[in-house]
Design a protein around this motif. Structure first.
Motif, mmCIF file in Angstrom:
data_model
loop_
_atom_site.group_PDB
_atom_site.id
_atom_site.type_symbol
_atom_site.label_atom_id
_atom_site.label_comp_id
_atom_site.label_asym_id
_atom_site.label_seq_id
_atom_site.Cartn_x
_atom_site.Cartn_y
_atom_site.Cartn_z
ATOM 1 N N HIS A 151 0.844 -1.199 0.000
ATOM 2 C CA HIS A 151 0.000 0.000 0.000
ATOM 3 C C HIS A 151 0.884 1.256 0.000
ATOM 4 O O HIS A 151 1.649 1.489 0.929
ATOM 5 C CB HIS A 151 -0.906 -0.017 1.234
ATOM 6 C CG HIS A 151 -1.815 1.151 1.336
ATOM 7 N ND1 HIS A 151 -2.549 1.424 2.470
ATOM 8 C CD2 HIS A 151 -2.128 2.145 0.453
ATOM 9 C CE1 HIS A 151 -3.264 2.509 2.281
ATOM 10 N NE2 HIS A 151 -3.004 2.969 1.073
ATOM 11 N N GLU A 153 0.836 5.544 -0.463
ATOM 12 C CA GLU A 153 -0.091 6.678 -0.358
ATOM 13 C C GLU A 153 0.647 7.995 -0.591
ATOM 14 O O GLU A 153 1.788 8.160 -0.161
ATOM 15 C CB GLU A 153 -0.745 6.691 1.027
ATOM 16 C CG GLU A 153 -1.868 7.709 1.176
ATOM 17 C CD GLU A 153 -2.592 7.545 2.502
ATOM 18 O OE1 GLU A 153 -3.466 6.653 2.585
ATOM 19 O OE2 GLU A 153 -2.277 8.299 3.443
ATOM 20 N N LYS A 166 -12.036 13.156 -7.422
ATOM 21 C CA LYS A 166 -11.858 11.790 -7.934
ATOM 22 C C LYS A 166 -11.292 11.808 -9.352
ATOM 23 O O LYS A 166 -10.452 10.975 -9.705
ATOM 24 C CB LYS A 166 -13.189 11.051 -7.900
ATOM 25 C CG LYS A 166 -13.694 10.748 -6.501
ATOM 26 C CD LYS A 166 -14.997 9.957 -6.549
ATOM 27 C CE LYS A 166 -15.493 9.635 -5.146
ATOM 28 N NZ LYS A 166 -16.773 8.868 -5.180
ATOM 29 N N CYS A 169 -7.635 12.856 -9.043
ATOM 30 C CA CYS A 169 -6.873 11.799 -8.384
ATOM 31 C C CYS A 169 -6.605 10.644 -9.345
ATOM 32 O O CYS A 169 -5.521 10.063 -9.346
ATOM 33 C CB CYS A 169 -7.663 11.305 -7.169
ATOM 34 S SG CYS A 169 -6.772 10.140 -6.117
ATOM 35 N N GLY A 170 -7.575 10.343 -10.172
ATOM 36 C CA GLY A 170 -7.433 9.220 -11.097
ATOM 37 C C GLY A 170 -6.686 9.541 -12.372
ATOM 38 O O GLY A 170 -6.354 8.631 -13.145
ATOM 39 N N ASP A 185 -4.965 4.306 -7.762
ATOM 40 C CA ASP A 185 -5.935 3.210 -7.824
ATOM 41 C C ASP A 185 -7.233 3.590 -7.115
ATOM 42 O O ASP A 185 -8.324 3.213 -7.535
ATOM 43 C CB ASP A 185 -5.349 1.947 -7.194
ATOM 44 C CG ASP A 185 -4.166 1.403 -7.976
ATOM 45 O OD1 ASP A 185 -4.128 1.615 -9.211
ATOM 46 O OD2 ASP A 185 -3.274 0.777 -7.368
ATOM 47 N N SER A 186 -7.120 4.342 -6.044
ATOM 48 C CA SER A 186 -8.288 4.819 -5.305
ATOM 49 C C SER A 186 -7.924 6.126 -4.615
ATOM 50 O O SER A 186 -6.747 6.498 -4.536
ATOM 51 C CB SER A 186 -8.754 3.773 -4.277
ATOM 52 O OG SER A 186 -7.739 3.558 -3.308
ATOM 53 N N CYS A 187 -8.944 6.830 -4.124
ATOM 54 C CA CYS A 187 -8.725 8.141 -3.522
ATOM 55 C C CYS A 187 -9.475 8.256 -2.201
ATOM 56 O O CYS A 187 -10.564 7.691 -2.032
ATOM 57 C CB CYS A 187 -9.198 9.256 -4.450
ATOM 58 S SG CYS A 187 -8.416 9.225 -6.075
ATOM 59 N N VAL A 188 -8.895 9.020 -1.282
ATOM 60 C CA VAL A 188 -9.516 9.294 0.004
ATOM 61 C C VAL A 188 -9.528 10.793 0.210
ATOM 62 O O VAL A 188 -8.504 11.473 0.045
ATOM 63 C CB VAL A 188 -8.744 8.606 1.154
ATOM 64 C CG1 VAL A 188 -9.348 8.991 2.506
ATOM 65 C CG2 VAL A 188 -8.754 7.096 0.978
ATOM 66 N N GLY A 196 -4.115 9.870 -2.663
ATOM 67 C CA GLY A 196 -4.179 8.782 -3.626
ATOM 68 C C GLY A 196 -3.568 7.525 -3.042
ATOM 69 O O GLY A 196 -2.594 7.593 -2.288
ATOM 70 N N GLN A 197 -4.127 6.394 -3.399
ATOM 71 C CA GLN A 197 -3.637 5.118 -2.893
ATOM 72 C C GLN A 197 -3.308 4.186 -4.050
ATOM 73 O O GLN A 197 -4.053 4.113 -5.031
ATOM 74 C CB GLN A 197 -4.682 4.461 -1.985
ATOM 75 C CG GLN A 197 -5.035 5.287 -0.758
ATOM 76 C CD GLN A 197 -6.135 4.659 0.072
ATOM 77 O OE1 GLN A 197 -7.033 4.009 -0.466
ATOM 78 N NE2 GLN A 197 -6.077 4.850 1.380
ATOM 79 N N TRP A 198 -2.177 3.488 -3.909
ATOM 80 C CA TRP A 198 -1.757 2.503 -4.902
ATOM 81 C C TRP A 198 -1.528 1.178 -4.196
ATOM 82 O O TRP A 198 -1.047 1.133 -3.051
ATOM 83 C CB TRP A 198 -0.461 2.928 -5.586
ATOM 84 C CG TRP A 198 -0.584 4.119 -6.486
ATOM 85 C CD1 TRP A 198 -0.709 4.113 -7.841
ATOM 86 C CD2 TRP A 198 -0.585 5.500 -6.099
ATOM 87 N NE1 TRP A 198 -0.789 5.386 -8.326
ATOM 88 C CE2 TRP A 198 -0.718 6.279 -7.278
ATOM 89 C CE3 TRP A 198 -0.481 6.167 -4.873
ATOM 90 C CZ2 TRP A 198 -0.751 7.657 -7.270
ATOM 91 C CZ3 TRP A 198 -0.526 7.546 -4.852
ATOM 92 C CH2 TRP A 198 -0.663 8.286 -6.045
#
Length: 205
Positions: A151, A153, A166, A169-170, A185-188, A196-198
Motif C-alpha cells: 500500500h 499513499e 476523484k 486523483c485518477g 488506484d483509489s482516492c480518500v 491517492g492510494q496505490w
C-alpha cells in the motif's frame, strides 16, 4: 366677368388622370402589402446569403475560460458567428478550429442555445492552475497479510477549487519505484486533504 371666373375655375380643377374604376389606392392596405413584400424579399436574401457563407469566414467570438475538468485541462467556451438561419451551423461548429495559446483546437462538442451556437474546447496545455501533482510519498506496508500487495499513499496538491477530486486523483500521473502510473488506484478525501492510494504487487506481503 362671370365667364372669366368660370374659365379660371375650370382651369384649376384637378381631373383624375385614370378612369374612376382604375384610380390609385393610397390607403393603409397598399402600404402594408408594400412593406410586407420588402420584408419577404430581404428575408429570402438573408437566408440565401448566410446559408452559403464560406467556412473560412466563420469565426469564434467571446472566448471564455471555464473550470478545470481533469489533469492539466481546462474547458473553454466560445460563440460561433454563424446565423441561426444557417441549417449547417452545427456541422460548421465541429469543423471550425479556435486558436488558444497559439494552437488550433477543434470543439469536443457543440450546443445550440436558441439559435446561437456554442463550442466547448478541452485545452490540455499551458494551463498551470489545472496541473495537480503528488507529494509526501508514504509506504504504508502490506495492505493485508497474504495479499501480496503493498500500500502506497501520496497527497494530491494544487487541486482546483470545487474540482472533482476523484477525476484529478485518477488522472494525475505519479512516478515511484521506477514505475510510471497514470493515476491513483483509489482516492480518500478527508479534512487533511485528498490522498491517492496505490496497491503494488509485492510477493513479500
Amino acid at each position: 366677368m362671370i365667364q372669366l371666373l368660370i374659365l379660371i375655375f375650370r382651369y384649376n380643377e384637378v381631373d383624375p388622370l385614370l378612369p374612376a374604376g382604375r384610380r390609385r389606392n393610397n390607403g393603409p392596405g397598399c402600404c402594408f402589402f408594400t412593406i410586407l413584400g420588402a420584408v419577404l424579399i430581404f428575408g429570402v436574401f438573408a437566408v440565401v446569403f448566410f446559408s452559403f457563407m464560406p467556412l473560412n469566414e466563420m469565426a469564434w467570438t467571446n472566448i471564455e475560460p471555464h473550470s478545470c475538468t481533469t489533469y492539466a485541462t481546462k474547458e473553454y467556451v466560445a460563440e460561433l458567428n454563424a446565423t441561426r438561419w444557417n441549417r449547417h451551423r452545427m456541422e460548421i461548429c465541429m469543423a471550425t478550429p479556435v486558436f488558444i495559446h497559439g494552437r488550433p483546437h477543434w470543439p469536443s462538442r457543440c450546443e445550440d442555445r436558441s439559435g446561437t451556437v456554442f463550442g466547448h474546447f478541452a485545452i490540455n496545455h499551458d494551463e498551470p492552475d489545472c496541473v495537480t501533482y503528488w507529494s509526501g510519498y508514504k509506504d504504508m506496508g502490506c495492505s493485508a497479510r497474504g495479499s501480496k500487495k503493498r500500500h502506497i499513499e501520496q497527497r494530491l496538491e494544487n487541486l482546483p477549487f470545487l474540482a472533482d477530486y476523484k477525476e484529478f486523483c485518477g488522472t494525475t500521473p505519479a512516478y515511484f519505484l521506477d514505475r510510471k502510473f497514470s493515476g491513483a488506484d483509489s482516492c480518500v478525501n478527508n479534512i487533511w486533504g485528498v490522498y491517492g492510494q496505490w496497491f503494488i504487487d509485492d510477493h513479500s506481503c
